[in-house]
Write a protein that holds these residues in place. Structure first.
Motif, PDB file in Angstrom:
ATOM      1  N   LEU A   1       4.084   8.884   5.144  1.00  0.00           N
ATOM      2  CA  LEU A   1       4.026   7.780   4.192  1.00  0.00           C
ATOM      3  C   LEU A   1       3.413   8.247   2.880  1.00  0.00           C
ATOM      4  O   LEU A   1       2.506   9.081   2.859  1.00  0.00           O
ATOM      5  CB  LEU A   1       3.176   6.630   4.756  1.00  0.00           C
ATOM      6  CG  LEU A   1       3.759   5.807   5.901  1.00  0.00           C
ATOM      7  CD1 LEU A   1       2.756   4.752   6.345  1.00  0.00           C
ATOM      8  CD2 LEU A   1       5.065   5.141   5.479  1.00  0.00           C
ATOM      9  N   GLU A   2       3.895   7.678   1.785  1.00  0.00           N
ATOM     10  CA  GLU A   2       3.365   7.991   0.463  1.00  0.00           C
ATOM     11  C   GLU A   2       2.708   6.738  -0.112  1.00  0.00           C
ATOM     12  O   GLU A   2       3.356   5.690  -0.209  1.00  0.00           O
ATOM     13  CB  GLU A   2       4.491   8.448  -0.460  1.00  0.00           C
ATOM     14  CG  GLU A   2       4.019   8.826  -1.850  1.00  0.00           C
ATOM     15  CD  GLU A   2       5.162   9.267  -2.736  1.00  0.00           C
ATOM     16  OE1 GLU A   2       4.969   9.280  -3.974  1.00  0.00           O
ATOM     17  OE2 GLU A   2       6.250   9.573  -2.209  1.00  0.00           O
ATOM     18  N   PRO A   3       1.432   6.808  -0.490  1.00  0.00           N
ATOM     19  CA  PRO A   3       0.785   5.614  -1.040  1.00  0.00           C
ATOM     20  C   PRO A   3       1.460   5.148  -2.326  1.00  0.00           C
ATOM     21  O   PRO A   3       1.848   5.961  -3.165  1.00  0.00           O
ATOM     22  CB  PRO A   3      -0.649   6.085  -1.326  1.00  0.00           C
ATOM     23  CG  PRO A   3      -0.852   7.261  -0.437  1.00  0.00           C
ATOM     24  CD  PRO A   3       0.491   7.930  -0.340  1.00  0.00           C
ATOM     25  N   GLU A   4       1.635   3.848  -2.438  1.00  0.00           N
ATOM     26  CA  GLU A   4       2.091   3.266  -3.692  1.00  0.00           C
ATOM     27  C   GLU A   4       0.900   3.005  -4.600  1.00  0.00           C
ATOM     28  O   GLU A   4       1.029   2.886  -5.806  1.00  0.00           O
ATOM     29  CB  GLU A   4       2.842   1.959  -3.420  1.00  0.00           C
ATOM     30  CG  GLU A   4       3.666   1.473  -4.573  1.00  0.00           C
ATOM     31  CD  GLU A   4       4.667   0.412  -4.156  1.00  0.00           C
ATOM     32  OE1 GLU A   4       4.473  -0.755  -4.539  1.00  0.00           O
ATOM     33  OE2 GLU A   4       5.635   0.737  -3.447  1.00  0.00           O
TER      34      GLU A   4
ATOM     35  N   GLU B   1      -1.915   9.530   8.777  1.00  0.00           N
ATOM     36  CA  GLU B   1      -2.018  10.518   9.854  1.00  0.00           C
ATOM     37  C   GLU B   1      -1.332  10.035  11.125  1.00  0.00           C
ATOM     38  O   GLU B   1      -0.571  10.782  11.769  1.00  0.00           O
ATOM     39  CB  GLU B   1      -3.498  10.799  10.131  1.00  0.00           C
ATOM     40  CG  GLU B   1      -3.732  11.814  11.229  1.00  0.00           C
ATOM     41  CD  GLU B   1      -5.219  12.047  11.498  1.00  0.00           C
ATOM     42  OE1 GLU B   1      -5.531  12.755  12.476  1.00  0.00           O
ATOM     43  OE2 GLU B   1      -6.055  11.514  10.743  1.00  0.00           O
ATOM     44  N   GLN B   2      -1.580   8.792  11.500  1.00  0.00           N
ATOM     45  CA  GLN B   2      -1.013   8.272  12.745  1.00  0.00           C
ATOM     46  C   GLN B   2       0.494   8.052  12.641  1.00  0.00           C
ATOM     47  O   GLN B   2       1.226   8.294  13.596  1.00  0.00           O
ATOM     48  CB  GLN B   2      -1.714   6.964  13.129  1.00  0.00           C
ATOM     49  CG  GLN B   2      -3.132   7.155  13.631  1.00  0.00           C
ATOM     50  CD  GLN B   2      -3.180   8.063  14.856  1.00  0.00           C
ATOM     51  OE1 GLN B   2      -2.462   7.851  15.839  1.00  0.00           O
ATOM     52  NE2 GLN B   2      -4.016   9.093  14.783  1.00  0.00           N
ATOM     53  N   VAL B   3       0.970   7.595  11.493  1.00  0.00           N
ATOM     54  CA  VAL B   3       2.413   7.414  11.311  1.00  0.00           C
ATOM     55  C   VAL B   3       3.122   8.763  11.392  1.00  0.00           C
ATOM     56  O   VAL B   3       4.178   8.888  12.010  1.00  0.00           O
ATOM     57  CB  VAL B   3       2.713   6.701   9.974  1.00  0.00           C
ATOM     58  CG1 VAL B   3       4.197   6.787   9.641  1.00  0.00           C
ATOM     59  CG2 VAL B   3       2.274   5.246  10.034  1.00  0.00           C
ATOM     60  N   LYS B   4       2.526   9.786  10.796  1.00  0.00           N
ATOM     61  CA  LYS B   4       3.101  11.130  10.866  1.00  0.00           C
ATOM     62  C   LYS B   4       3.126  11.624  12.311  1.00  0.00           C
ATOM     63  O   LYS B   4       4.131  12.190  12.775  1.00  0.00           O
ATOM     64  CB  LYS B   4       2.278  12.086   9.995  1.00  0.00           C
ATOM     65  CG  LYS B   4       2.706  13.542  10.052  1.00  0.00           C
ATOM     66  CD  LYS B   4       4.066  13.772   9.431  1.00  0.00           C
ATOM     67  CE  LYS B   4       4.400  15.251   9.351  1.00  0.00           C
ATOM     68  NZ  LYS B   4       5.760  15.480   8.805  1.00  0.00           N
ATOM     69  N   LEU B   5       2.033  11.385  13.013  1.00  0.00           N
ATOM     70  CA  LEU B   5       1.918  11.838  14.398  1.00  0.00           C
ATOM     71  C   LEU B   5       2.918  11.134  15.310  1.00  0.00           C
ATOM     72  O   LEU B   5       3.562  11.759  16.159  1.00  0.00           O
ATOM     73  CB  LEU B   5       0.489  11.591  14.904  1.00  0.00           C
ATOM     74  CG  LEU B   5       0.169  12.042  16.330  1.00  0.00           C
ATOM     75  CD1 LEU B   5       0.251  13.563  16.439  1.00  0.00           C
ATOM     76  CD2 LEU B   5      -1.218  11.568  16.741  1.00  0.00           C
TER      77      LEU B   5
ATOM     78  N   VAL C   1       4.178   1.491  10.213  1.00  0.00           N
ATOM     79  CA  VAL C   1       2.783   1.187  10.546  1.00  0.00           C
ATOM     80  C   VAL C   1       2.717   0.519  11.921  1.00  0.00           C
ATOM     81  O   VAL C   1       1.880   0.861  12.763  1.00  0.00           O
ATOM     82  CB  VAL C   1       2.148   0.291   9.464  1.00  0.00           C
ATOM     83  CG1 VAL C   1       0.735  -0.136   9.877  1.00  0.00           C
ATOM     84  CG2 VAL C   1       2.102   1.011   8.120  1.00  0.00           C
ATOM     85  N   GLN C   2       3.613  -0.415  12.160  1.00  0.00           N
ATOM     86  CA  GLN C   2       3.656  -1.096  13.454  1.00  0.00           C
ATOM     87  C   GLN C   2       4.033  -0.130  14.574  1.00  0.00           C
ATOM     88  O   GLN C   2       3.411  -0.133  15.655  1.00  0.00           O
ATOM     89  CB  GLN C   2       4.671  -2.250  13.398  1.00  0.00           C
ATOM     90  CG  GLN C   2       4.242  -3.427  12.548  1.00  0.00           C
ATOM     91  CD  GLN C   2       3.235  -4.315  13.256  1.00  0.00           C
ATOM     92  OE1 GLN C   2       2.856  -4.071  14.389  1.00  0.00           O
ATOM     93  NE2 GLN C   2       2.775  -5.344  12.558  1.00  0.00           N
ATOM     94  N   GLU C   3       5.043   0.704  14.328  1.00  0.00           N
ATOM     95  CA  GLU C   3       5.495   1.660  15.347  1.00  0.00           C
ATOM     96  C   GLU C   3       4.377   2.623  15.733  1.00  0.00           C
ATOM     97  O   GLU C   3       4.310   3.084  16.880  1.00  0.00           O
ATOM     98  CB  GLU C   3       6.704   2.448  14.840  1.00  0.00           C
ATOM     99  CG  GLU C   3       7.988   1.651  14.791  1.00  0.00           C
ATOM    100  CD  GLU C   3       9.141   2.459  14.228  1.00  0.00           C
ATOM    101  OE1 GLU C   3       9.080   3.710  14.309  1.00  0.00           O
ATOM    102  OE2 GLU C   3      10.099   1.859  13.716  1.00  0.00           O
TER     103      GLU C   3
ATOM    104  N   THR D   1       0.823  -1.214   0.000  1.00  0.00           N
ATOM    105  CA  THR D   1       0.000   0.000   0.000  1.00  0.00           C
ATOM    106  C   THR D   1       0.857   1.263   0.000  1.00  0.00           C
ATOM    107  O   THR D   1       0.465   2.277  -0.583  1.00  0.00           O
ATOM    108  CB  THR D   1      -0.932   0.006   1.220  1.00  0.00           C
ATOM    109  OG1 THR D   1      -1.682  -1.213   1.234  1.00  0.00           O
ATOM    110  CG2 THR D   1      -1.892   1.181   1.171  1.00  0.00           C
ATOM    111  N   PHE D   2       2.021   1.202   0.652  1.00  0.00           N
ATOM    112  CA  PHE D   2       2.868   2.390   0.796  1.00  0.00           C
ATOM    113  C   PHE D   2       4.273   2.134   0.241  1.00  0.00           C
ATOM    114  O   PHE D   2       4.773   1.012   0.265  1.00  0.00           O
ATOM    115  CB  PHE D   2       2.976   2.793   2.273  1.00  0.00           C
ATOM    116  CG  PHE D   2       1.654   3.028   2.939  1.00  0.00           C
ATOM    117  CD1 PHE D   2       0.960   4.216   2.733  1.00  0.00           C
ATOM    118  CD2 PHE D   2       1.084   2.054   3.738  1.00  0.00           C
ATOM    119  CE1 PHE D   2      -0.268   4.431   3.333  1.00  0.00           C
ATOM    120  CE2 PHE D   2      -0.135   2.261   4.350  1.00  0.00           C
ATOM    121  CZ  PHE D   2      -0.817   3.449   4.143  1.00  0.00           C
TER     122      PHE D   2
END
Length: 313
Positions: free
Chosen positions: A303-306, A293-297, A250-252, A230-231
């Motif tokens: 993240l950039e969508p693939e 949003e959550q990964v950025k936070l 994503v996990q972090e 996805t990313f």
């Protein structure tokens, strides 16, 4: 629209190749997406006339392949969808001394081309036996997996510009990089590619392909409705393996078990968002947005969508 539809039917030799209000859920591996106003299963010799007509009529259009990297809105796609698929799917093997070229039309499915290579004792596409895209899509995004990608074997590409003029590119003109090529920017339609492959022991080729298939099945949600990773990976590593995989972020961010409606992060691989049942395109889009949003936070990384997102959400 009726005038455009009538003219398209004159250009395209078979009524089955043009459909009105065609559900895009039938043409994406996510299995979601609303209707396209006009859906065209194009042949190579029709492309120039189709493009000229749509340009003259100022009728919007979108070009797709196998839909394996697309998220189409529940509201569908306005205008025409030009599908490079079954009617542009020829494959030819050209033998040489210790090597061979495979010439494949843009709509040929990548796993079929990879299997044809294996059957002919040609190595270099073992990584692609389960990537569910077309040759055109694979070249467009330099598809790859498990240490291999399209840039390893592509020696030339043919394409048409928006006027239907044919162009040919050599390998050094294609601008391959991680999940990108010149075609990501120049708005041309890939019509075919030539791949240069080496000969090897057929049994060893089959064994390598089987090992990759087994590894994929163990680590990725094979059989689930998704659009692949996805990313995009992050960083400036010299190879994809040296870059930071999105699933770690994503996990972090605590999003490894996130869900919106029928869309969820795959429990098998956190880099994949899957349609786990009756997901809508909006479910998938909203989940992707929440993950970003959550990964950025939590990590400070965007993240950039693939996945290519089409339509209004």
């Amino acid at each position: 629209m009726e005038r455009v539809l009538k003219a398209l039917r004159q250009i395209v030799g078979t009524d089955q190749a043009i459909r009105v209000d065609e559900p895009m859920s039938r043409h994406t591996t996510f299995g979601v997406g609303g209707p396209a106003d006009i859906f065209i299963d194009a042949a190579a010799d029709e492309l120039k006339d189709i493009l000229n007509l749509l340009s003259e009529e100022k009728f919007p259009f979108t070009v797709i392949g196998n839909g394996s990297n697309l998220l189409v809105s529940d509201k569908g796609i306005r205008g025409a969808v030009i599908c490079i698929g079954k009617r542009m799917s020829g494959i030819e093997v050209r033998d040489g001394d210790g090597v061979a070229d495979i010439s494949a039309a843009s709509g040929a499915l990548l796993p079929i081309v990879a299997r044809r290579a294996c059957e002919n004792g040609l190595t270099g596409l073992e990584f692609a036996t389960q990537i569910p895209g077309t040759i055109g899509g694979a070249v467009y995004m330099n598809a790859g997996a498990f240490g291999g990608d399209m840039s390893d074997s592509v020696v030339s590409v043919t394409a048409v510009d928006m006027n239907g003029t044919e162009k040919k590119y050599t390998a050094d003109q294609i601008g391959f990089d991680y999940r990108t090529s010149i075609f990501s920017k120049n708005k041309e339609i890939i019509t075919g590619a030539v791949l240069h492959l080496r000969r090897d022991d057929p049994e060893q080729i089959k064994a390598r392909a089987a090992a990759i298939r087994e590894k994929r099945e163990k680590s990725q949600p094979v059989g689930k409705r998704s659009a692949g990773s996805t990313f995009r990976k992050l960083g400036d590593g010299d190879t994809p393996e040296a870059m930071t995989p999105a699933w770690k972020l994503v996990q972090e961010a605590g999003m490894g078990d996130a869900r919106v409606g029928g869309a969820c992060v795959s429990p098998k691989h956190s880099g994949f968002v899957i349609n786990d049942g009756e997901a809508t395109a909006s479910d998938i889009y909203n989940l992707i947005s929440q993950i970003i949003e959550q990964v950025k936070l939590k990590t400070g990384v965007t993240l950039e969508p693939e996945v290519k997102i089409i339509g209004t959400f």
